[in-house]
Design a protein around this motif. Structure first.
Motif, short mmCIF file in Angstrom:
data_model
loop_
_atom_site.label_atom_id
_atom_site.label_comp_id
_atom_site.label_asym_id
_atom_site.label_seq_id
_atom_site.Cartn_x
_atom_site.Cartn_y
_atom_site.Cartn_z
N MET A 4 -36.24 3.42 26.35
CA MET A 4 -35.79 4.51 25.47
C MET A 4 -35.23 3.94 24.16
N LEU A 5 -34.50 2.84 24.24
CA LEU A 5 -33.95 2.19 23.04
C LEU A 5 -35.09 1.77 22.13
N ASP A 6 -36.14 1.17 22.71
CA ASP A 6 -37.31 0.78 21.92
C ASP A 6 -37.95 2.00 21.25
N ARG A 7 -38.18 3.03 22.03
CA ARG A 7 -38.92 4.20 21.56
C ARG A 7 -38.10 5.07 20.60
N ASN A 8 -36.86 5.36 20.95
CA ASN A 8 -36.07 6.33 20.18
C ASN A 8 -35.24 5.72 19.06
N THR A 9 -34.78 4.50 19.25
CA THR A 9 -33.84 3.90 18.29
C THR A 9 -34.51 2.85 17.42
N GLN B 34 -37.58 2.38 16.82
CA GLN B 34 -38.71 2.94 16.05
C GLN B 34 -38.22 3.87 14.93
N ASN B 35 -36.92 4.13 14.89
CA ASN B 35 -36.35 4.99 13.86
C ASN B 35 -36.43 4.28 12.50
N LYS B 36 -36.93 4.98 11.49
CA LYS B 36 -37.13 4.39 10.16
C LYS B 36 -35.83 3.84 9.58
N ASP B 37 -34.73 4.60 9.67
CA ASP B 37 -33.45 4.15 9.10
C ASP B 37 -32.93 2.91 9.83
N VAL B 38 -33.04 2.90 11.15
CA VAL B 38 -32.59 1.75 11.93
C VAL B 38 -33.41 0.52 11.57
N ALA B 39 -34.74 0.66 11.59
CA ALA B 39 -35.62 -0.48 11.30
C ALA B 39 -35.36 -1.03 9.90
N GLU B 40 -35.23 -0.15 8.94
CA GLU B 40 -34.99 -0.59 7.56
C GLU B 40 -33.67 -1.35 7.46
N TYR B 41 -32.61 -0.82 8.07
CA TYR B 41 -31.30 -1.45 7.99
C TYR B 41 -31.28 -2.80 8.71
N VAL B 42 -31.86 -2.82 9.90
CA VAL B 42 -31.90 -4.07 10.67
C VAL B 42 -32.68 -5.13 9.90
N ASN B 43 -33.85 -4.78 9.39
CA ASN B 43 -34.67 -5.77 8.67
C ASN B 43 -33.96 -6.31 7.43
N LYS B 44 -33.17 -5.49 6.80
CA LYS B 44 -32.47 -5.92 5.58
C LYS B 44 -31.24 -6.79 5.90
N ASN B 45 -30.54 -6.49 6.99
CA ASN B 45 -29.22 -7.09 7.23
C ASN B 45 -29.13 -8.05 8.41
N GLY C 233 -25.46 -0.72 26.84
CA GLY C 233 -25.97 0.63 27.01
C GLY C 233 -26.91 1.11 25.93
N TYR C 234 -27.59 2.19 26.25
CA TYR C 234 -28.50 2.86 25.31
C TYR C 234 -27.69 3.42 24.15
N GLN C 235 -28.24 3.31 22.95
CA GLN C 235 -27.61 3.88 21.77
C GLN C 235 -28.65 4.62 20.94
N SER C 236 -28.31 5.81 20.54
CA SER C 236 -29.16 6.58 19.64
C SER C 236 -29.09 5.95 18.24
N PRO C 237 -29.94 6.36 17.31
CA PRO C 237 -29.83 5.82 15.95
C PRO C 237 -28.44 6.00 15.34
N GLY C 238 -27.84 7.16 15.52
CA GLY C 238 -26.50 7.39 14.98
C GLY C 238 -25.44 6.54 15.64
N GLN C 239 -25.59 6.27 16.92
CA GLN C 239 -24.61 5.44 17.63
C GLN C 239 -24.73 3.97 17.24
N ILE C 240 -25.94 3.47 17.15
CA ILE C 240 -26.12 2.05 16.80
C ILE C 240 -25.74 1.80 15.34
N GLU C 241 -25.86 2.83 14.51
CA GLU C 241 -25.53 2.68 13.09
C GLU C 241 -24.10 2.20 12.90
N LEU C 242 -23.17 2.74 13.69
CA LEU C 242 -21.77 2.33 13.59
C LEU C 242 -21.64 0.82 13.75
N TYR C 243 -22.26 0.27 14.80
CA TYR C 243 -22.14 -1.16 15.07
C TYR C 243 -22.90 -1.99 14.04
#
Length: 182
Positions: free
Chosen positions: A56-61, A63-74, A141-151
């Motif tokens: 679910m983390l792979d699929r929902n989080t 694959q999220n455009k905002d998450v992928a962009e932020y992770v790749n940059k930082n 644990g599993y984190q949604s895009p909004g939850q992982i964004e905090l960390y």
């Protein structure tokens, strides 16, 4: 008419390819090598092949455009099978999975030495390392895009260094405003 259909198909393909940004995954060794040239923190997705929340983390989080962009940059992003058979060198030490059973490759297996080093006892767990490869924190644990964004933002900005008490973290958490969609 053919031109209109062609333009529609090209527009659809272009929009689809822009929206489907993916995280640039590398090995732990590659991430540590990349840090020497361009220091960034490392995000390690500790997963197992049998773990539903990991999928679910792979699929929902991830694959999220905002998450992928932020992770790749930082970050340098690493995907690591915490029950796999990969040999890894970390800080001059080789880590393996001596108890690995190939017959159990698709189900629960023994824990990898690297997972034990980071004290991983639940999946998924995302391990964050600083620019020198030192452990910041494992987040379980599993984190949604909004939850992982905090960390992602708290560790990338070094805000975590100011949060020395549970109360300080709670205030940070309550004040945090998510901007990731999804």
């Amino acid at each position: 008419m053919k031109n209109i259909i062609l333009i529609f198909l090209l527009a659809t393909f272009t929009i689809g390819s822009v929206a489907a940004q993916e995280i640039n995954w590398v090995t732990l060794e590659q991430a540590l090598e990349l840090q020497k040239k361009t220091p960034k923190k490392i995000m390690v997705d500790m997963y197992t092949v049998w773990c539903g929340p990991c999928k679910m983390l792979d699929r929902n989080t991830f694959q999220n455009k905002d998450v992928a962009e932020y992770v790749n940059k930082n970050y340098y992003a690493v995907k690591f099978n915490a029950e796999g058979n990969e040999e890894v060198t970390f800080k001059g030490q080789k880590y393996t999975n001596p108890g690995y059973d190939p017959a159990k490759a698709k189900r629960r297996n023994s824990s990898h030495q690297l997972a034990r080093l980071f004290q991983i006892n639940a999946y998924p767990t995302i391990v964050y390392l600083d620019e020198k490869g030192e452990l910041i924190a494992p987040i379980k644990g599993y984190q949604s895009p909004g939850q992982i964004e905090l960390y992602l933002k708290m560790f990338a900005s070094d805000d975590y260094k100011k949060l020395t008490t549970q109360e300080a973290f709670n205030e940070y958490y309550l004040a945090f405003k998510s901007s990731f969609k999804g």
